[in-house]
Design an enzyme around this catalytic site. Structure first.
Site, PDB file in Angstrom:
ATOM      1  N   ASN A 252      23.380 -24.112  14.934  1.00 10.77           N
ATOM      2  CA  ASN A 252      24.620 -23.333  14.976  1.00 10.77           C
ATOM      3  C   ASN A 252      25.792 -24.319  15.092  1.00 10.77           C
ATOM      4  O   ASN A 252      25.947 -24.993  16.112  1.00 10.77           O
ATOM      5  CB  ASN A 252      24.548 -22.409  16.202  1.00 10.77           C
ATOM      6  CG  ASN A 252      25.794 -21.570  16.396  1.00 10.77           C
ATOM      7  OD1 ASN A 252      26.892 -21.987  16.048  1.00 10.77           O
ATOM      8  ND2 ASN A 252      25.615 -20.394  16.965  1.00 10.77           N
TER       9      ASN A 252
ATOM     10  N   LYS B 166      27.971 -23.987  18.265  1.00 12.29           N
ATOM     11  CA  LYS B 166      27.410 -24.571  19.494  1.00 12.29           C
ATOM     12  C   LYS B 166      27.496 -26.092  19.439  1.00 12.29           C
ATOM     13  O   LYS B 166      27.812 -26.742  20.426  1.00 12.29           O
ATOM     14  CB  LYS B 166      25.936 -24.172  19.639  1.00 12.29           C
ATOM     15  CG  LYS B 166      25.698 -22.733  20.077  1.00 12.29           C
ATOM     16  CD  LYS B 166      24.219 -22.551  20.392  1.00 12.29           C
ATOM     17  CE  LYS B 166      23.879 -21.114  20.745  1.00 12.29           C
ATOM     18  NZ  LYS B 166      22.445 -20.964  21.080  1.00 12.29           N
TER      19      LYS B 166
ATOM     20  N   ASP C  74      19.691 -20.954  25.225  1.00  9.28           N
ATOM     21  CA  ASP C  74      19.608 -19.572  24.780  1.00  9.28           C
ATOM     22  C   ASP C  74      20.708 -18.841  25.519  1.00  9.28           C
ATOM     23  O   ASP C  74      20.943 -19.082  26.713  1.00  9.28           O
ATOM     24  CB  ASP C  74      18.238 -18.969  25.082  1.00  9.28           C
ATOM     25  CG  ASP C  74      18.039 -17.649  24.332  1.00  9.28           C
ATOM     26  OD1 ASP C  74      18.679 -17.464  23.274  1.00  9.28           O
ATOM     27  OD2 ASP C  74      17.268 -16.800  24.803  1.00  9.28           O
ATOM     28  N   SER C  75      21.412 -17.988  24.800  1.00  8.15           N
ATOM     29  CA  SER C  75      22.577 -17.354  25.384  1.00  8.15           C
ATOM     30  C   SER C  75      22.683 -15.937  24.861  1.00  8.15           C
ATOM     31  O   SER C  75      22.030 -15.579  23.878  1.00  8.15           O
ATOM     32  CB  SER C  75      23.835 -18.157  25.038  1.00  8.15           C
ATOM     33  OG  SER C  75      23.791 -18.596  23.691  1.00  8.15           O
TER      34      SER C  75
ATOM     35  N   PHE D  87      32.913 -18.579  17.539  1.00  5.17           N
ATOM     36  CA  PHE D  87      31.827 -18.045  16.711  1.00  5.17           C
ATOM     37  C   PHE D  87      31.237 -16.832  17.428  1.00  5.17           C
ATOM     38  O   PHE D  87      31.638 -16.491  18.552  1.00  5.17           O
ATOM     39  CB  PHE D  87      30.751 -19.119  16.475  1.00  5.17           C
ATOM     40  CG  PHE D  87      30.014 -19.539  17.724  1.00  5.17           C
ATOM     41  CD1 PHE D  87      30.562 -20.465  18.589  1.00  5.17           C
ATOM     42  CD2 PHE D  87      28.781 -18.981  18.049  1.00  5.17           C
ATOM     43  CE1 PHE D  87      29.901 -20.846  19.752  1.00  5.17           C
ATOM     44  CE2 PHE D  87      28.102 -19.360  19.202  1.00  5.17           C
ATOM     45  CZ  PHE D  87      28.677 -20.292  20.062  1.00  5.17           C
TER      46      PHE D  87
ATOM     47  N   TYR E 262      30.248 -13.619  19.168  1.00  8.63           N
ATOM     48  CA  TYR E 262      30.983 -12.509  19.773  1.00  8.63           C
ATOM     49  C   TYR E 262      32.343 -12.940  20.334  1.00  8.63           C
ATOM     50  O   TYR E 262      33.002 -12.154  21.010  1.00  8.63           O
ATOM     51  CB  TYR E 262      30.145 -11.877  20.895  1.00  8.63           C
ATOM     52  CG  TYR E 262      28.820 -11.293  20.417  1.00  8.63           C
ATOM     53  CD1 TYR E 262      28.772 -10.026  19.844  1.00  8.63           C
ATOM     54  CD2 TYR E 262      27.638 -12.008  20.534  1.00  8.63           C
ATOM     55  CE1 TYR E 262      27.571  -9.489  19.397  1.00  8.63           C
ATOM     56  CE2 TYR E 262      26.427 -11.484  20.093  1.00  8.63           C
ATOM     57  CZ  TYR E 262      26.405 -10.223  19.529  1.00  8.63           C
ATOM     58  OH  TYR E 262      25.211  -9.696  19.085  1.00  8.63           O
ATOM     59  N   ASP E 263      32.759 -14.186  20.053  1.00  7.97           N
ATOM     60  CA  ASP E 263      34.050 -14.655  20.572  1.00  7.97           C
ATOM     61  C   ASP E 263      35.197 -13.761  20.120  1.00  7.97           C
ATOM     62  O   ASP E 263      36.206 -13.643  20.815  1.00  7.97           O
ATOM     63  CB  ASP E 263      34.337 -16.089  20.080  1.00  7.97           C
ATOM     64  CG  ASP E 263      33.581 -17.136  20.880  1.00  7.97           C
ATOM     65  OD1 ASP E 263      32.968 -16.785  21.903  1.00  7.97           O
ATOM     66  OD2 ASP E 263      33.603 -18.312  20.468  1.00  7.97           O
TER      67      ASP E 263
HETATM   68  P1  IMP Z   1      21.237 -17.838  20.590  1.00  2.00           P
HETATM   69  O1  IMP Z   1      21.517 -18.445  21.938  1.00  2.00           O
HETATM   70  O2  IMP Z   1      21.322 -18.842  19.492  1.00  2.00           O
HETATM   71  O3  IMP Z   1      19.991 -17.000  20.575  1.00  2.00           O
HETATM   72  O4  IMP Z   1      22.465 -16.892  20.286  1.00  2.00           O
HETATM   73  C1  IMP Z   1      22.603 -15.643  20.886  1.00  2.00           C
HETATM   74  C2  IMP Z   1      23.709 -14.833  20.276  1.00  2.00           C
HETATM   75  O5  IMP Z   1      24.802 -14.831  21.157  1.00  2.00           O
HETATM   76  C3  IMP Z   1      24.198 -15.286  18.914  1.00  2.00           C
HETATM   77  O6  IMP Z   1      24.479 -14.144  18.131  1.00  2.00           O
HETATM   78  C4  IMP Z   1      25.445 -16.036  19.222  1.00  2.00           C
HETATM   79  O7  IMP Z   1      26.388 -15.968  18.208  1.00  2.00           O
HETATM   80  C5  IMP Z   1      25.931 -15.321  20.481  1.00  2.00           C
HETATM   81  N1  IMP Z   1      26.597 -16.288  21.327  1.00  2.00           N
HETATM   82  C6  IMP Z   1      26.042 -17.267  22.072  1.00  2.00           C
HETATM   83  N2  IMP Z   1      26.996 -18.013  22.654  1.00  2.00           N
HETATM   84  C7  IMP Z   1      28.166 -17.510  22.232  1.00  2.00           C
HETATM   85  C8  IMP Z   1      29.512 -17.896  22.470  1.00  2.00           C
HETATM   86  O8  IMP Z   1      29.854 -18.871  23.148  1.00  2.00           O
HETATM   87  N3  IMP Z   1      30.427 -17.110  21.874  1.00  2.00           N
HETATM   88  C9  IMP Z   1      30.114 -16.032  21.106  1.00  2.00           C
HETATM   89  N4  IMP Z   1      28.890 -15.664  20.833  1.00  2.00           N
HETATM   90  C10 IMP Z   1      27.906 -16.406  21.404  1.00  2.00           C
END
Ligand code: IMP
Length: 199
Positions: free
Chosen positions: A9, A12, A70-71, A153, A155-156
């Site tokens: 990503n 990130k 993971d977020s 990016f 959900y920002d």
């Molecule tokens: P993952 O951590 O790559 O599984 O991402 C989880 C989801 O949360 C993805 O759709 C990301 O775009 C979103 N996400 C994670 N971190 C952020 C952030 O800092 N801002 C906006 N969306 C986020």
């Protein structure tokens, strides 16, 4: 110390480069080690398990210390959804996901739009497979539309952090990182990274 940033990503990756810039680490991208097409799945129901799974897989594949996170976004009115499934919620693009989220919240009162981002960062040691964790959150709310600013990016474009009246996309990278879930998770890991770099 070389540290592989295990993400494909670009949003990130930019944030890690900014957050870790002050440390004497050489940040290595997946492309630098020819692993750009190695997609690691996220099979678990917790952020920590998914982050550790990805960090271990990237450390093993590269022979380097590897970091992965993971977020997700947890919305109170949706009982914490999309949460750990944030990347697989709605359609394939960030815009699809934001539209779905706004649609689900359309009839909700202000008080129910409170939400938080969570992030678990894991760093894996290539020899021992041992993993160290950093945890971070940021509180806020989901706004009423997709904001026009183009930064960030995911959900920002719909997340308004507490204490602000604009979405994350409208903040400079430095300001977002100073309060974000990823910035907070990384800051909690800095002593661990310093120790790793000196052993
Ligand atoms: P993952 O951590 O790559 O599984 O991402 C989880 C989801 O949360 C993805 O759709 C990301 O775009 C979103 N996400 C994670 N971190 C952020 C952030 O800092 N801002 C906006 N969306 C986020």
């Amino acid at each position: 110390m070389d540290l592989l940033i295990g993400t494909s990503n670009p949003g990130k990756m930019r944030e890690y480069a900014e957050i870790l810039g002050e440390l004497s680490l050489r940040l290595i991208s997946l492309r630098d080690v020819g692993l750009q097409s190695l997609e690691i799945d996220e099979p678990y129901a917790t952020y920590a398990e998914n982050a550790a799974h990805k960090a271990r897989a990237y450390a093993q594949a590269s022979g380097l210390h590897a970091l992965a996170d993971d977020s997700g976004l947890e919305v109170d009115a949706l009982d914490g959804r999309p949460g750990v499934y944030s990347a697989r919620y709605g359609g394939p693009t960030d815009r699809d996901r934001n539209i779905k989220l706004l649609g689900e919240l359309a009839a909700m009162p202000d008080a129910a739009r409170t939400a938080r981002f969570l992030c678990v960062v894991a760093v894996a040691d290539p020899q021992m497979g041992a993993v160290e964790y950093g945890h971070g959150t940021v509180e806020g709310a989901v706004g009423y539309g997709i904001c026009e600013a183009t930064g960030g990016f995911g959900y920002d474009a719909v997340f308004i952090p507490e204490g602000f009246d604009v979405c994350f996309s409208a903040l400079s990278p430095g300001v977002k990182n100073s309060l974000s879930h990823r910035g907070n998770a990384m800051r909690s890991l800095i002593p661990v990274l310093r120790r790793m770099a000196h052993t």
